[in-house]
Design an enzyme around this catalytic site. Sequence first.
Site: not given
Length: 254
Positions: A9, A11, A87, A111, A143, A147, A154
């Site tokens: 919660c 994050g 992820t 996604n 992105h 990342k 995705t």
Amino acid sequence: MVKIIMHGCCGHMGQVITQLVKEDSDAEIVAGIDVFDNGKMEYPVFKSLEECDVPADVIIDFASAKAEDALLDYCAEHQMPVVVCTTGLSEAQLQKVEDTAKKTAVLKSANMSLGINTLLNLLQSAAKVLVDAGFDMEIVEKHHKHKLDAPSGTAIALADSINEALGGAYHYTYDRSDRREERDPKEIGISAVRGGNIVGEHEVIFAGTDEVIEFKHTAYSKAVFGKGAVQAAKFLAGKPAGRYDMHDVIEANA
């Protein structure tokens, strides 16, 4: 009203979803789980699910992969429906997701965006028509510079969706720098761009003779993933054990 536990919660995505649910009259976050309580949440925050004594209908999981095993164990034991958004899961953890779905309702998609998942369906229809007409297929995803994985999950999901519609006859090419040869007609090219603070952009190109058709999805903020997660939670609450994805959510709201 659907009662939600927000796993992770404090994050970034946990806070995004908290704000979204505050504006949703059909859902309420009744508790949060996070090892670090920032003191800003309007609901009780527990360090673990085992410590949480607040009744709920479903869990939204946007935490660390390190916490995934304990989460899935809890959901299986307590038959608690869970929307898995975390992820970077290992192969063993992905298998554990499938095993957990035999005991409770589990929803997981590459996604969570409703737009991306609608696009997956559109691409299957387009591929069946355009590939027979000789169109080549390329995917370009962009992105932010932080990342770690490339290509994105995705982008792979987009390629998988197309390939499924074509009977799985295509292979994926990520790099052409080490070869000098004409493009294989049975390939789907996937390119990754990393830079700045790009939230997420995916473009699927069907390149034919004298014409090009492009499908593009751009996420301008991470709120699009949060909105999808909330819709998924409302869909999943009360569902029997099984493995669900965002296609089920879209079909239920069609």
